[in-house]
Design an enzyme around this catalytic site. Structure first.
Site, PDB file in Angstrom:
ATOM      1  CD  GLU A  48      -3.015  -1.170   0.301  1.00 60.76           C
ATOM      2  OE1 GLU A  48      -3.442   0.054  -0.099  1.00 60.76           O
ATOM      3  OE2 GLU A  48      -3.711  -2.112  -0.748  1.00 60.76           O
TER       4      GLU A  48
ATOM      5  CB  SER B 114     -49.320 -28.622  41.945  1.00 54.77           C
ATOM      6  OG  SER B 114     -50.482 -29.217  42.487  1.00 54.77           O
TER       7      SER B 114
END
Length: 776
Positions: free
Chosen positions: A186, A462
């Site tokens: 680059e 229950s």
């Protein structure tokens, strides 16, 4: 002197022509360019100084413990590895990779740092046994290891306004090939230019002119960094002007190493939905599922090549573009001496190697994250979390969460069309510590909507009964599991003058029956008689001691007319599963800042425990529920070896189906019902229990001991009078009792045996072998 004379003459001659442009230029410089540059200079310094805070807050699961004897199956281990981003390469040679050979796994862990200190990377072998880890050893030396941990999977990210994923790295920790290769491809003159490379610009212009279109750019790494940090993508003179000035300012203020480090952390390298991938470290995890320092040369080359165009060279969408670009970069590496030609050719021959399961972490478990946020809200507000750079370490068990989701999905699917309107929720915890391992807020995995596990207040049915019996059993002089309870009809006048006449699910009364059978069969009438005798205020006070408010003060509480969310019911059952320790349910282990310092640790200090003999009696009784009671499908199935303790629950008109049960180390509570509160036709045994069984058919766990806990003894009891008796006596039941709570004398039942000899024995005693209860 002659030169100076000629120069002065030239200036006097030219001055009338240039004085206006000169003063205009001076005015522009001092009136615009200098102030404008100073503004940009301030912006540059502020942005660079704030770069470290551009990291989102990350949320992690718990690290996976691997230790000999720890419950584990091959399927669960591979699920954990996959979810943590590990890849199967058959050998497990590189960090983040694993391989399997028969029952032996070779795993290269990546190490981690967390509130517990963490662990260094290591390569280990894990040998599997029957449902447990048989052995853990160092892969190189073969030396046994006491334990090892896999790094925790990231399960969520708390972002600020921008959905940008980063992982900050220092230049010293970046692979040298990436640092040199990036410059080679680059910006070869990066070490020498001033932010703008005029030679590169001329070279690019000549190449583009010769080609007839753009084939090469002249931007430096500094200019590219400026675009990422400050500018938009518009191609105009103003942007180019700003880019040039900002690049010069950055180069003037910061050393090349700082600029390069910022570039490596900020460069845009991909996108997943609304989340942008910034920096090579985040890209390494996104594409390869590994850390940056673990990448191979061909993988580094691919990432460097993608800088030119992350979308065009996306290896998942356009693998042919990515492969060609990677190989071109490898050639550049060879030309600049970063690797030999032979090495480059070998690297070019390899596939791209993109990990299938590598992706940006997203909020996969929103219901669990709701709990995390609520628990840390007292210490961290939303703004602090969004500011980022924190790591939140949770208790989530990925296998438990994923298996629980699958269990819910399968249970709902099994209902057919009836399941379309049914919803579900659940909580899974560590039975000993109270750590929340999984939260299900909806029947749809990943649904970010209403969190039923925390916010759906529904009658528990229950499932409340074990706590009614527990309060009674705290007084062993009056009650034990063999005490006869009255299951006759109940009729009570309510405050509004109406009559309350509850009934059993089978619409029958069963006379006098032992307490253990009343609980196992979940008979309402026997429970009401017991609760009224024990005292409703005592039971109400016991439930309120867990921090619950608005406990129903009426007798209907005794059979479950009390609204709770699944998380609240799990809090109650954690007390039983943890042997009488009132442990808070925690979803967070600790929070670590960006420097690795633990800034908050969440721990539970376990006390001595309360009412433990009674808790152990109830646990044993709930194991009978799973053997011959309303949850006997557990004992009838392949899960019988778990010796699980649990309780079904069904609200009026089958609107809510519940099951709460625990093994030796895992507790799970599940609810099924409809959001509109209409009947589902599901009992506890056909809804919540079905999910529970689906989960524990997959989830590694330890069995619960079938023996009574410490402080208890087994005794043969005659339920008629509650005294010790001979095993041969009719109706004799062998039950656990609190040690020393019964007189040592034993009734011989001599005359009973005489009557049996003549065929006139007592047939009124309860049967010694209870029949399985109907499922409800």
């Amino acid at each position: 002197m002659a030169f100076l004379t000629r120069l002065q003459s030239f200036v006097r001659t030219a001055w009338p022509w240039v004085r206006v442009p000169f003063w205009i230029g001076v005015g522009l410089f001092f009136g615009f360019l200098l102030p404008y540059t100073l503004v940009l200079n301030k912006r540059v310094q502020d942005r660079f100084n704030d770069l470290v805070f551009a990291v989102p807050t990350r949320v992690f699961a718990r690290p996976l413990l691997l230790e000999a004897g720890e419950p584990m199956t091959p399927a669960a281990l591979e699920l954990e590895l996959t979810f943590a981003g590990y890849s199967d390469d058959g050998k497990g040679e590189l960090p983040g990779r694993w391989g399997r050979h028969g029952g032996r796994y070779t795993i290269s862990s990546r190490g981690y740092a967390g509130p517990d200190g963490g662990e260094l990377p290591k390569r280990i072998t894990v040998t599997m046994g029957r449902g447990v880890v048989a052995a853990v050893a160092d892969a190189a030396s073969g030396k046994p290891l006491k334990q090892a941990h896999l790094d925790p999977a990231r399960i969520a990210t708390v972002y600020g306004a921008q959905q940008e994923e980063r992982r900050i790295v220092h230049l010293a920790d970046v692979p040298p090939l990436l640092v040199s290769g990036l410059q080679a491809v680059e910006d070869r003159d990066f070490k020498h230019h001033i932010g703008i490379d005029f030679t590169a610009i001329l070279r690019a212009a000549f190449a583009n002119l010769r080609a007839g279109h753009t084939v090469q750019g002249g931007s430096t790494l500094t200019q590219q960094l400026v675009r990422n940090l400050f500018l938009d993508r518009n191609q105009n003179f103003t942007r180019k002007f700003n880019e040039a000035i900002l690049s010069l300012l950055i180069e003037a203020h910061y050393p090349k190493s700082r600029i390069l480090e910022a570039y490596i952390n900020e460069v845009f390298l991909g996108q997943q939905g609304s989340q942008a991938v910034h920096g090579f470290a985040a890209a390494a995890e996104f594409y390869f599922g590994r850390r940056l320092e673990e990448l191979r040369p061909q993988e580094i080359a691919l990432l460097v090549g993608m800088v030119k165009g992350p979308s065009y060279y996306d290896p998942r969408r356009y693998p042919e573009h990515a492969l060609a670009r990677r190989n071109l970069v490898l050639e550049q590496f060879a030309k600049t001496g970063l690797m030999t030609a032979a090495q480059a050719r070998a690297a070019e021959a390899t596939p791209l190697g993109i990990a299938d399961n590598a992706q940006l972490p997203h909020n996969r478990f929103p219901a669990f994250m709701d709990l995390v946020r609520r628990q840390i809200r007292a210490d961290f507000d939303d703004d602090t979390l969004r500011a980022g750079n924190l790591s939140i370490f949770t208790t989530l068990d990925p296998a438990a969460q994923l298996y629980a989701e699958k269990a819910v999905t399968d249970a709902v699917k099994s209902l057919g069309k009836r399941g379309n309107a049914v919803q579900a929720a659940g909580v899974v915890t560590d039975a000993h510590t109270g750590s929340v391992l999984a939260v299900i807020g909806s029947k749809t995995p990943g649904d970010p909507g209403f969190n039923r596990a925390m916010d759906a207040q529904r009658p528990v049915g229950s499932t409340i009964k074990p706590f009614v019996y527990l309060v009674a059993l705290t007084d062993p002089a009056h009650w034990n599991l063999g005490t006869l309870l009255d299951d006759s009809p109940v009729s009570m006048r309510q405050p509004d003058g109406s009559m309350w006449e509850p009934h059993n699910d089978d619409n029958q009364s069963h006379g006098m029956l032992p307490m253990v059978d009343a609980l196992a069969h979940s008979w309402n009438l026997a429970t009401i008689h017991l609760g009224l005798e024990v005292g409703l205020p005592r039971i109400q006070a016991f439930l309120e001691s867990f921090g619950f408010k608005d406990i129903n003060p009426s007798p209907s509480l005794l059979i479950g007319a009390q609204d709770m969310a699944p998380l609240q019911l799990a809090q109650l059952y954690e007390y039983l599963a943890s042997d009488g320790h009132a442990l808070p349910l925690l979803a967070v282990r600790g929070v670590v800042d960006g420097n690795g310092r633990t800034i908050k640790r969440y721990e539970v200090q376990e006390g001595p425990g309360e009412y433990q003999p009674a808790v152990r009696l109830i646990t044993w009784a709930m194991q009978q529920v799973a053997l011959f009671g309303t949850a006997h499908s557990i004992g009838d199935s392949g899960l019988a070896w778990l010796n699980a303790a649990g309780k079904t629950g069904t609200s009026n008109d089958t609107r809510d189906s519940w099951f709460a049960g625990f093994t030796g180390d895992r507790l799970a509570v599940f609810w099924m019902g409809r959001d509109d509160n209409k009947p589902t036709g599901l009992f506890g045994a056909t809804g919540g229990l079905r999910i529970w069984r689906n989960l524990f058919a997959r989830l590694p766990t330890r069995p619960l001991s079938a023996e009574p806990g410490p402080g208890l003894e087994m005794a043969w009891i005659n339920p008629v009078d509650g005294k010790r008796t001979d095993p041969q006596c009719n109706g004799a039941r062998q039950l656990p009792v609190v040690a020393g709570s019964l007189p040592p004398e034993v009734d011989s039942c001599f005359w009973q045996r005489v009557g049996n000899f003549f065929g006139v024995g007592d047939n009124n005693n309860p049967p010694s072998q209870p029949a399985p209860a109907p499922s409800h």
